[in-house]
Design a protein around this motif. Sequence first.
Motif, PDB file in Angstrom:
ATOM      1  N   ILE A 194       0.839  -1.198   0.000  1.00 33.84           N
ATOM      2  CA  ILE A 194       0.000   0.000   0.000  1.00 33.84           C
ATOM      3  C   ILE A 194       0.875   1.250   0.000  1.00 33.84           C
ATOM      4  O   ILE A 194       0.633   2.209  -0.741  1.00 33.84           O
ATOM      5  CB  ILE A 194      -0.950  -0.013   1.212  1.00 33.84           C
ATOM      6  N   GLY A 195       1.915   1.249   0.847  1.00 32.71           N
ATOM      7  CA  GLY A 195       2.815   2.398   0.892  1.00 32.71           C
ATOM      8  C   GLY A 195       3.530   2.622  -0.426  1.00 32.71           C
ATOM      9  O   GLY A 195       3.749   3.774  -0.839  1.00 32.71           O
ATOM     10  N   GLU A 196       3.897   1.547  -1.105  1.00 28.68           N
ATOM     11  CA  GLU A 196       4.529   1.687  -2.419  1.00 28.68           C
ATOM     12  C   GLU A 196       3.562   2.325  -3.418  1.00 28.68           C
ATOM     13  O   GLU A 196       3.938   3.199  -4.196  1.00 28.68           O
ATOM     14  CB  GLU A 196       4.974   0.305  -2.917  1.00 28.68           C
ATOM     15  N   ILE A 244      11.332   4.413  -3.478  1.00 32.12           N
ATOM     16  CA  ILE A 244      11.323   5.867  -3.687  1.00 32.12           C
ATOM     17  C   ILE A 244      11.967   6.225  -5.026  1.00 32.12           C
ATOM     18  O   ILE A 244      11.442   7.045  -5.799  1.00 32.12           O
ATOM     19  CB  ILE A 244      12.041   6.569  -2.523  1.00 32.12           C
ATOM     20  N   LEU A 245      13.111   5.601  -5.328  1.00 28.86           N
ATOM     21  CA  LEU A 245      13.783   5.885  -6.594  1.00 28.86           C
ATOM     22  C   LEU A 245      12.906   5.494  -7.784  1.00 28.86           C
ATOM     23  O   LEU A 245      12.847   6.206  -8.792  1.00 28.86           O
ATOM     24  CB  LEU A 245      15.113   5.127  -6.648  1.00 28.86           C
ATOM     25  N   SER A 278      13.682  -2.295   1.252  1.00 25.47           N
ATOM     26  CA  SER A 278      13.402  -1.878  -0.122  1.00 25.47           C
ATOM     27  C   SER A 278      12.869  -0.453  -0.224  1.00 25.47           C
ATOM     28  O   SER A 278      12.496  -0.027  -1.324  1.00 25.47           O
ATOM     29  CB  SER A 278      12.378  -2.839  -0.745  1.00 25.47           C
ATOM     30  N   LEU A 279      12.806   0.298   0.892  1.00 25.29           N
ATOM     31  CA  LEU A 279      12.205   1.629   0.846  1.00 25.29           C
ATOM     32  C   LEU A 279      12.938   2.544  -0.132  1.00 25.29           C
ATOM     33  O   LEU A 279      12.311   3.248  -0.935  1.00 25.29           O
ATOM     34  CB  LEU A 279      12.195   2.246   2.257  1.00 25.29           C
ATOM     35  N   ASN A 280      14.269   2.566  -0.073  1.00 21.62           N
ATOM     36  CA  ASN A 280      15.023   3.468  -0.955  1.00 21.62           C
ATOM     37  C   ASN A 280      14.768   3.150  -2.428  1.00 21.62           C
ATOM     38  O   ASN A 280      14.593   4.054  -3.254  1.00 21.62           O
ATOM     39  CB  ASN A 280      16.514   3.360  -0.648  1.00 21.62           C
TER      40      ASN A 280
END
Length: 760
Positions: A567-569, A606-607, A601-603
């Motif tokens: 969901i955040g992605e 974002i990229l 995997s957050l970075n």
Amino acid sequence: MSSRLTVKLVLFYGAMFAAAALLSLWGTREAIRANAEQTIIREMTVGSSIFDRIAAMQIEQLHRAGEVLGSDFGFRAAAATGDAPTIESALDSLAGRLKLNHAMFVAQDGTITGKPGGFTPRDRERLIAALNEGSETGIARWAGEPHMVAAAPVKAPMLIGWVVFARDMNMADLRALAQLSTADLHPRIEPLAQVPPNLRPIGGRVAAPVQMTADGERILVQARPVQNFGSGDAQLLVLEYSLTQAMQSYMPILWSLLVFGLLGLLVALCGVVIASRSLTRPILALAAAARRVSEGEHVEVPVETQDEIGLLASSFNTMVRDIATRERQIAHMAFHDGLTGLANRTLLREQLALSFQSGDRRGFALFCLDLDNFKSVNDTLGHPTGDALLCEVAARLSAACPTGFVARLGGDEFAIIVRRDGTSETMVARALIAALAEPFAVNGHRIVVGTSIGIARAPQDGEDGIALLKNADLALYRAKNDGKGSFRFFEAAMDAEAQERRSMEIDLHEALRNGELELYFQPLFGLSQNRVTAFEALLRWNHPTRGMVSPVDFIPLAEETGLILPIGEWVLHEACRAARTWPDHIRVAVNVSPVQFRSASLNSVILQALASSGLPPQQLELEVTESLFIENVEATLASLHSLRALGVRVALDDFGTGYSSLSYLRSFPFDKLKIDRSFIIDLQANNGATAMIKAITGLADALGIETTAEGVETIDQLDILRKQGCSQIQGFYFSRPIRAGAVADLIRELDYQEQAVQAA
């Protein structure tokens, strides 16, 4: 069993011996064949050399005789004058003395005097052509037969013709030559055209012998070039030898090997039968003993030898003696926790079943316990210390509830069955909480943990162990949500809440797939710029039957189940895509969940969102909460710095309500502090709230950090915030959250109002 093993051994070793004998016989046969073939090849070389030398000697003899006749004055005179009787007389005399088949004088004009001996016109043409080419010796084929030919020129003084002598090379002559070698090679002269291509010389080199089959026989054939008379059809010397006949002389040896192999096989089989019987007897005894042991008896077998069979019997006896001990150990391991020694989940279920069957009217209660903050112990002090702490917890639980049945369910979860013997469950729960609240001394560390407890009573809260354990776990879940270090009794409403929660979890799985999630955007108004400087992305769930579901209800569920990651992605991608259409001075702010923040995997997410949307990194602002700093400050700061390295802005949300620390404000330069709305609500009624706002804005200004006030709803609140130096405001006074499609209209309306104010 004995007969089966004996048969198997006999068949196995018999097959092995037979295979070895056959392999030896085949190898001997192949070695003989290869040796015979090499011997025949050598004989072919020798035979062809003998043929070449003898043929050369005979042809040379004919050539010298021709030279003598051609140099005789009378013969030259007869040849020059065409005196045929004189020429024929001289030729007949030499033909009889030298046993020639052909003796003739060939004039330069092609006239032949003498005995051509069955010449055909074609043979005559070849002879004259060879003489004109200057050939003097060689082998030629006349009338279908090979001949050794020698020619000597006759000059008077100019060349007037040639004396030609020839001798047949029929099969009798060739066999006579073959007898000069040790092997009968059956030589014959064949035209080149009649020799198979694989036997013909290549580049002047003799081709290797070739095996052929004729009338069921394997024959080794080789063709060698000979000196030809003239440039007509070339002749080859063909040699052949029967390999089949050559192998016949070795057959007695091969038959002898076969007979001795069969005798050896019989001897080996007899030996195998005797050896197998000595092996199967103790094995049968072991099998019988094993069968009796499997039936529950304690049986040992006698050790009769010191070999491997005796060692096997001794090992069997040792195994039998250890079975009882190992069975006890296995039974203990199957029903007890390997770390603490407490009963495990399996034994707890059996004990619950026995408790239900006991029929005690007073009943019993099941306590489910979960340690508070245990994960931080493993993360900071390591798993060995965490395991040692669990052992200490198990000992304290057993001491605090000596009459209870204590079990470890796994991880940091424990359960206790408590009989109702006059002591209330409330007193037991408080005693357990107090026992675990005392600090632990483990591996040189002073550790403070607490516990949350869920209590289910039998039989009213469950008619069997499974239902009781489930309901106690639901009560534990409520206790943890209500606050750590507490206990709760099971209530029927908890089950309904759990079912509702499960239903919502299933619906949330489908929401992202079905497009039920939507982003709303609430503007942030810059007081110094007097315009919108950013929009905060707010997640909304429009369920087809539930309607609009509050984020307060589904965000914690998404974090607990891990759904917050996909969901955040999706939120990051949608927010960046929407912001790409806005003016460059307007940023988009996205809340990052603690679960999402800890994801590796957050970075990369974002990229990917920035790359796919084309949004510049500086237009993306990530909002994190102070709860990130509870467990591991250093890891949190490292992650924040990695986000800053991507070029995005980082804001600290709900500042002042959690675990705020000036130390991490100094360690990480946040771009913005968002002042929680709880301070804004009290601005007009509480002077202390105003002082707090002033302190926060002063601190932020000193550190070069922007400040945003959340929840601004009145003009009075706005005036106070402006006076205290707040950078931005956000709230219903300015605008409620709006759909993504309405953002552009709002921006145009505000730009129009600003232009109108400037014009006035």
